[in-house]
Design an enzyme around this catalytic site. Sequence first.
Site, PDB file in Angstrom:
ATOM      1  N   ASP A  26      37.688  29.931  46.154  1.00  0.00           N
ATOM      2  CA  ASP A  26      38.121  28.769  45.336  1.00  0.00           C
ATOM      3  C   ASP A  26      37.251  28.117  44.317  1.00  0.00           C
ATOM      4  OD1 ASP A  26      36.760  27.405  47.285  1.00  0.00           O
ATOM      5  OD2 ASP A  26      38.563  26.056  47.588  1.00  0.00           O
ATOM      6  N   GLU A  27      36.012  28.722  44.248  1.00  0.00           N
ATOM      7  CA  GLU A  27      35.207  27.988  43.140  1.00  0.00           C
ATOM      8  C   GLU A  27      34.513  29.123  42.455  1.00  0.00           C
ATOM      9  OE1 GLU A  27      32.634  25.258  44.774  1.00  0.00           O
ATOM     10  OE2 GLU A  27      31.956  26.455  46.556  1.00  0.00           O
TER      11      GLU A  27
END
Length: 282
Positions: A26-27
């Site tokens: 998620d990044e």
Amino acid sequence: RYGEISRHVMAVFRSITPLIEPLSLDEAFLDVTEQVGGYGGPEALARHLKQLVNAETGLTVSIGAGTNKTVAKIASDMEKPDGLVFVPRGQEARFLAPLPVRAIWGVGPKAEEALHNGGIQTIAQLAQADRSLIEGLFGTRGPMLQSMARGIDDRAVETHHERKSVGAENTFPRDLPDGPELREELRRLAHGIAEHLQHKGVRARTVVLKLRYSNFKTITRQQSLASPTDDLEEVLRRANELLNAVARPDDTFRLLGIHATNLVGEKGEEEPGPQLPLWPWR
């Protein structure tokens, strides 16, 4: 479900730039150097991106926009869950100075303890510390940590992940000027890229040139294609055009690389991207 939404958000980001380096599910880092001018600057592009993701998915994202990975990563963590922190060029060291050393990417509990034992609590203190002290604590890693503390980080966004791109690069034993030797190396890299694309049965919509100068400054430049390709001469032509646009007579280069991104399969489907990025700007 999370993977499904990640792919959806990734598609939104890929509509802005193909230069994406996932860090986790998620990044990720996005290099939007070539895009910011068309949106009125990095902060305006960051706001546009947040609005676009929200409109497409209903999700919020936190964005750190800055000139390098260290600044962008730290900025992205500061106003979650729906933050936007922009650090203008030239303000990197001032932004980092009051923060605890633990905020530096790569400084974990043991490194933090070692720094505290040396009387270093803040990033400003790390930046100003005697180099021999930092090298004594961290060895060859010390100068890199101290450069980060000063807001200096020339690492490029690395896009060469197997399903998203095909890449090749070479670090030279001596710095090379633009000339026959450098151009021959460009051809060799392009040949390897084209062979890899053909072997995988995929074609690229974007050609990316990566250059590291003798002073370790690293840049990437990209060119999108009207039609995806796996052809050597097409990849080489685009790479030459990108090099022509940036190379100057006095420049010397330490590293040269080519990456073919935005891959499509034999039937034309885009390769799925599983990561959900946050958005640092170079």
